[in-house]
Design a protein around this motif. Structure first.
Motif, PDB file in Angstrom:
ATOM      1  N   ASN A  51       0.823  -1.278   0.048  1.00  0.00           N
ATOM      2  CA  ASN A  51       0.013  -0.044   0.025  1.00  0.00           C
ATOM      3  C   ASN A  51       0.821   1.153  -0.012  1.00  0.00           C
ATOM      4  OD1 ASN A  51      -2.418  -1.583   0.052  1.00  0.00           O
ATOM      5  ND2 ASN A  51      -2.965  -0.963   2.224  1.00  0.00           N
ATOM      6  N   HIS A  52       1.943   1.319   0.733  1.00  0.00           N
ATOM      7  CA  HIS A  52       3.002   2.568   0.787  1.00  0.00           C
ATOM      8  C   HIS A  52       3.856   2.564  -0.483  1.00  0.00           C
ATOM      9  CE1 HIS A  52       1.180   2.813   4.708  1.00  0.00           C
ATOM     10  NE2 HIS A  52       1.612   4.063   4.931  1.00  0.00           N
ATOM     11  N   LEU A  53       3.815   1.473  -1.221  1.00  0.00           N
ATOM     12  CA  LEU A  53       4.737   1.746  -2.332  1.00  0.00           C
ATOM     13  C   LEU A  53       4.033   1.947  -3.880  1.00  0.00           C
ATOM     14  CD1 LEU A  53       6.980  -1.481  -1.799  1.00  0.00           C
ATOM     15  CD2 LEU A  53       7.614   0.928  -1.572  1.00  0.00           C
ATOM     16  N   GLN A  54       2.753   1.960  -3.656  1.00  0.00           N
ATOM     17  CA  GLN A  54       1.818   2.146  -4.858  1.00  0.00           C
ATOM     18  C   GLN A  54       1.730   3.901  -5.300  1.00  0.00           C
ATOM     19  OE1 GLN A  54      -2.046   0.333  -3.734  1.00  0.00           O
ATOM     20  NE2 GLN A  54      -2.691   2.370  -2.547  1.00  0.00           N
ATOM     21  N   ASP A  55       1.373   3.792  -6.585  1.00  0.00           N
ATOM     22  CA  ASP A  55       1.339   5.188  -7.171  1.00  0.00           C
ATOM     23  C   ASP A  55      -0.112   5.619  -6.934  1.00  0.00           C
ATOM     24  OD1 ASP A  55      -0.165   4.023  -9.197  1.00  0.00           O
ATOM     25  OD2 ASP A  55       1.433   4.557 -10.560  1.00  0.00           O
ATOM     26  N   GLY A  56      -0.293   6.841  -7.585  1.00  0.00           N
ATOM     27  CA  GLY A  56      -1.935   7.180  -7.166  1.00  0.00           C
ATOM     28  C   GLY A  56      -2.882   6.515  -8.368  1.00  0.00           C
ATOM     29  N   LYS A  57      -2.594   5.598  -8.781  1.00  0.00           N
ATOM     30  CA  LYS A  57      -3.603   4.808  -9.438  1.00  0.00           C
ATOM     31  C   LYS A  57      -3.292   3.369  -9.010  1.00  0.00           C
ATOM     32  CE  LYS A  57      -4.581   7.482 -12.933  1.00  0.00           C
ATOM     33  NZ  LYS A  57      -5.956   7.936 -13.387  1.00  0.00           N
ATOM     34  N   GLY A  58      -2.670   3.228  -7.708  1.00  0.00           N
ATOM     35  CA  GLY A  58      -2.687   1.919  -7.000  1.00  0.00           C
ATOM     36  C   GLY A  58      -1.793   1.007  -7.859  1.00  0.00           C
ATOM     37  N   ARG A  59      -0.643   1.485  -8.289  1.00  0.00           N
ATOM     38  CA  ARG A  59       0.166   0.576  -9.085  1.00  0.00           C
ATOM     39  C   ARG A  59       1.506   0.478  -8.251  1.00  0.00           C
ATOM     40  NH1 ARG A  59      -0.954   3.692 -14.631  1.00  0.00           N
ATOM     41  NH2 ARG A  59       0.234   5.415 -13.318  1.00  0.00           N
ATOM     42  N   SER A  85     -12.103  16.419  -1.246  1.00  0.00           N
ATOM     43  CA  SER A  85     -12.341  17.951  -0.699  1.00  0.00           C
ATOM     44  C   SER A  85     -11.645  18.657  -1.780  1.00  0.00           C
ATOM     45  CB  SER A  85     -11.384  18.102   0.540  1.00  0.00           C
ATOM     46  OG  SER A  85     -10.113  17.929   0.300  1.00  0.00           O
ATOM     47  N   GLY A  86     -11.091  18.233  -2.865  1.00  0.00           N
ATOM     48  CA  GLY A  86     -10.145  19.131  -3.872  1.00  0.00           C
ATOM     49  C   GLY A  86      -8.750  19.048  -3.802  1.00  0.00           C
ATOM     50  N   GLY A  87      -8.075  18.787  -2.458  1.00  0.00           N
ATOM     51  CA  GLY A  87      -6.830  19.136  -2.204  1.00  0.00           C
ATOM     52  C   GLY A  87      -6.074  17.746  -2.969  1.00  0.00           C
ATOM     53  N   LEU A  88      -4.828  18.440  -3.095  1.00  0.00           N
ATOM     54  CA  LEU A  88      -3.841  17.302  -4.127  1.00  0.00           C
ATOM     55  C   LEU A  88      -2.977  16.684  -2.901  1.00  0.00           C
ATOM     56  CD1 LEU A  88      -3.071  19.636  -6.866  1.00  0.00           C
ATOM     57  CD2 LEU A  88      -4.443  17.875  -7.072  1.00  0.00           C
ATOM     58  N   ASP A  89      -2.795  15.347  -3.405  1.00  0.00           N
ATOM     59  CA  ASP A  89      -1.725  14.577  -2.514  1.00  0.00           C
ATOM     60  C   ASP A  89      -0.925  13.889  -3.440  1.00  0.00           C
ATOM     61  OD1 ASP A  89      -1.215  13.113  -0.339  1.00  0.00           O
ATOM     62  OD2 ASP A  89      -2.860  12.581   0.188  1.00  0.00           O
ATOM     63  N   LEU A  90       0.067  13.360  -2.724  1.00  0.00           N
ATOM     64  CA  LEU A  90       1.215  12.775  -3.331  1.00  0.00           C
ATOM     65  C   LEU A  90       1.543  11.444  -2.531  1.00  0.00           C
ATOM     66  CD1 LEU A  90       3.056  13.868  -5.663  1.00  0.00           C
ATOM     67  CD2 LEU A  90       4.810  14.259  -3.664  1.00  0.00           C
ATOM     68  N   PRO A  91       1.368  10.462  -3.508  1.00  0.00           N
ATOM     69  CA  PRO A  91       1.724   8.790  -2.814  1.00  0.00           C
ATOM     70  C   PRO A  91       3.244   8.932  -2.114  1.00  0.00           C
ATOM     71  CG  PRO A  91       1.034   8.587  -5.103  1.00  0.00           C
ATOM     72  CD  PRO A  91       1.387  10.003  -4.857  1.00  0.00           C
ATOM     73  N   ASP A  92       3.170   8.237  -1.232  1.00  0.00           N
ATOM     74  CA  ASP A  92       4.473   8.046  -0.469  1.00  0.00           C
ATOM     75  C   ASP A  92       5.730   7.783  -1.316  1.00  0.00           C
ATOM     76  OD1 ASP A  92       3.618   8.624   1.923  1.00  0.00           O
ATOM     77  OD2 ASP A  92       3.259   6.451   2.757  1.00  0.00           O
ATOM     78  N   VAL A  93       5.571   6.924  -2.326  1.00  0.00           N
ATOM     79  CA  VAL A  93       6.664   6.394  -3.251  1.00  0.00           C
ATOM     80  C   VAL A  93       7.238   7.659  -4.116  1.00  0.00           C
ATOM     81  CG1 VAL A  93       5.229   5.736  -5.236  1.00  0.00           C
ATOM     82  CG2 VAL A  93       7.240   4.538  -4.759  1.00  0.00           C
ATOM     83  N   TYR A  94       6.512   8.746  -4.255  1.00  0.00           N
ATOM     84  CA  TYR A  94       7.162   9.974  -4.763  1.00  0.00           C
ATOM     85  C   TYR A  94       7.288  11.030  -3.639  1.00  0.00           C
ATOM     86  CZ  TYR A  94       5.673   8.103  -9.220  1.00  0.00           C
ATOM     87  OH  TYR A  94       5.348   7.149 -10.257  1.00  0.00           O
ATOM     88  N   ARG A  95       6.417  11.124  -2.680  1.00  0.00           N
ATOM     89  CA  ARG A  95       6.564  12.082  -1.770  1.00  0.00           C
ATOM     90  C   ARG A  95       7.923  12.385  -0.963  1.00  0.00           C
ATOM     91  NH1 ARG A  95       5.700  12.186   3.747  1.00  0.00           N
ATOM     92  NH2 ARG A  95       4.853  10.113   3.862  1.00  0.00           N
ATOM     93  N   LEU A  96       8.109  11.048  -0.410  1.00  0.00           N
ATOM     94  CA  LEU A  96       9.618  11.215   0.407  1.00  0.00           C
ATOM     95  C   LEU A  96      10.712  11.512  -0.217  1.00  0.00           C
ATOM     96  CD1 LEU A  96       8.802   7.732   2.012  1.00  0.00           C
ATOM     97  CD2 LEU A  96       8.430  10.009   3.185  1.00  0.00           C
TER      98      LEU A  96
END
Length: 498
Positions: free
Chosen positions: A327-335, A473-484
């Motif tokens: 779950n913490h390695l996936q991108d925004g599409k769940g890949r 809510s309209g806010g933008l998020d970043l998956p951990d695999v990119y965020r860190l």
């Protein structure tokens, strides 16, 4: 009776088996470690024209495997697809084009198309590429790509004749002739031009399928490039009927892990196979895991629990290890990229050995959590190579915290001059005429965005790519695999490195 692997033996096995797999990824797969997830079977069918897959899902991996007769044999047995034994596979396009390869590099393509307009020139370009792949003497003896394309344009009948001859030869030998096209994101820096090239390739590939009996094209392409390429040519709808998706489910990822552990050549692998019996030995020294180890998540959770424990802490409040890691390695599409997956687990084993040697499991939960930083760094490096503009856009947000309001993202991009940066990247990637260009280095960074000057469009494209996600809510998020790797925080999430 063989004793179960000890904790230290498990750590040794994970470190060695996954390290070899990651090194082999640079040079291509090998028969022992070739894993054949059930969901990828259709992608290898010679009649499937388009194979869609995001970065790291296996496009280039399977392209390389199809070229290799030994690997095709493994796939033919694993997928019970005897037709793979009766194919002749040739690369039509890939990265690394140069004087020793039959396909042009990105910079050469930019020079070939400079100042041209219209769809026809893109079709002519691919016809020249196809004739080179088919080893047509009249065009292979022409040393320069500009002259090859010009010759193909002036000799339209030669293309038809070449297809007829190759088709008859293939049918006479009982083979299917497959031309592979990979790395299409490295065709051209300008996205509109890249889209037109991909569209023309689709048209040429469809023509092969509809007009010949034994010639087929297999095109590996990113989903966003498939979607954005114009499809206003006859029978374009038939592409969708001959398409496969490269996806990695959670059971596939764990199946890959256990397959690699069981196919290592050390004594620890033998103990691992004995602990989870039912492995069968095949040719090339390759072992096949029992079905439940490969495809039953309940069984897989038990096996992984023996390696990493049940929880990401002392109890369930921190999450279940089996689901937490993917779950913490996936991108925004769940890949999840298989390479990122294996790298994170190998790093976790190394960190456990260094810091938590007395831990009762091979992988300590804090080491797993820490390994995400290395996985993120590698994933972002891949993003820079393949979709450089996306990495440049997210870098402008470095040091912030998600979720971010779109207005804040627009402000940061404007303040950082992102539009100018993206245009400079595109101009650099086009290359320039001159003596140094004769070396024909293949620029990295893939094609640019659809519209570098529209920040709203950039956000939507980043969401389509799975780099950003949108909250309700309209806010933008970043998956951990990119965020860190971009040093962007999230309240309550895996912390940034201090």
């Amino acid at each position: 009776m063989t004793a179960a692997p000890t904790t230290d033996e498990y750590r040794t096995l994970i470190t060695r088996a996954l390290g070899v797999a990651l090194d082999a990824d640079t040079n291509g797969p090998d028969p022992r470690r070739l894993f054949t997830p059930s969901s990828h079977r259709l992608a290898l069918d010679p009649d499937v024209t388009v194979v869609r897959g995001a970065r790291g899902t296996g496009k280039t991996f399977w392209a390389k495997a199809l070229i290799d007769p030994d690997l095709r044999e493994v796939a033919a047995r694993s997928y019970m697809m005897p037709r793979l034994r009766r194919v002749r596979v040739t690369t039509g396009f890939a990265t690394g084009g140069g004087t020793s390869t039959p396909y042009p590099s990105k910079r050469k393509i930019a020079r070939l198309l400079r100042g041209t307009t219209g769809h026809e020139i893109h079709e002519v370009f691919w016809r020249a590429v196809v004739m080179m792949a088919l080893d047509v003497p009249e065009i292979t003896r022409i040393p320069d790509w500009a002259d090859r394309v010009r010759w193909a344009e002036e000799n339209e009948d030669a293309y038809e004749d070449a297809l007829d001859e190759a088709d008859q030869e293939a049918q006479g030998s009982g083979e299917t002739r497959v031309l592979l096209f990979d790395a299409l994101d490295h065709l051209h820096a300008d996205r509109a031009t890249a889209d037109r090239l991909v569209s023309a390739l689709f048209q040429v590939a469809l023509e092969l399928r509809l007009t010949t009996g034994a010639l087929r094209a297999k095109i590996f392409v990113r989903p966003d490039m498939y979607d954005s390429a114009p499809k206003a040519f006859p029978d374009a709808s038939k592409l969708g009927a001959n398409m496969a998706e490269l996806t990695w489910s959670r059971e596939n990822l764990y199946g890959l892990l256990f397959h690699l552990l069981g196919n290592d050549q050390g004594p620890e692998a033998e103990k691992f196979r004995a602990e989870y019996g039912g492995w069968t030995a095949g040719e090339e020294g390759r072992f096949t895991a029992p079905v439940d180890v490969i495809a039953d998540e309940k069984c897989q959770e038990q096996v992984f629990g023996a390696l990493a424990g049940t929880y990401m802490g002392t109890d369930r409040r921190k999450g279940h290890t089996f689901t937490w890691v993917p779950n913490h390695l996936q991108d925004g599409k769940g890949r999840v990229s298989p390479r990122t997956w294996l790298l994170a687990l190998r790093k976790a084993a190394a960190l456990t050995t260094e810091r938590y040697a007395g831990h009762p499991y091979a992988l300590h939960y804090d080491a797993i959590r820490e390994s995400l930083h290395e996985a993120s760094r590698v994933r972002v490096d891949e993003l820079k190579e393949d979709i450089g503009w996306a990495a440049a856009a997210i870098k402008q947000l470095e040091g912030g915290q998600v979720p971010m309001e779109p207005s804040y993202v627009h402000y940061m991009w404007e303040r950082g001059g992102l539009t100018g940066i993206l245009r400079d990247m595109a101009e650099t990637d086009h290359g320039t005429e001159g003596p140094e260009d004769e070396q024909d280095e293949n620029p990295k960074g893939g094609s640019g965005p659809r519209d570098a000057g529209d920040s709203f469009a950039l956000i939507e494209e980043l969401v389509d790519l799975g780099v950003l996600t949108k909250r309700s809510s309209g806010g933008l998020d970043l998956p951990d695999v990119y965020r860190l790797a971009f040093d962007i925080g999230r309240k309550g999430g895996v912390p940034r490195k201090s």
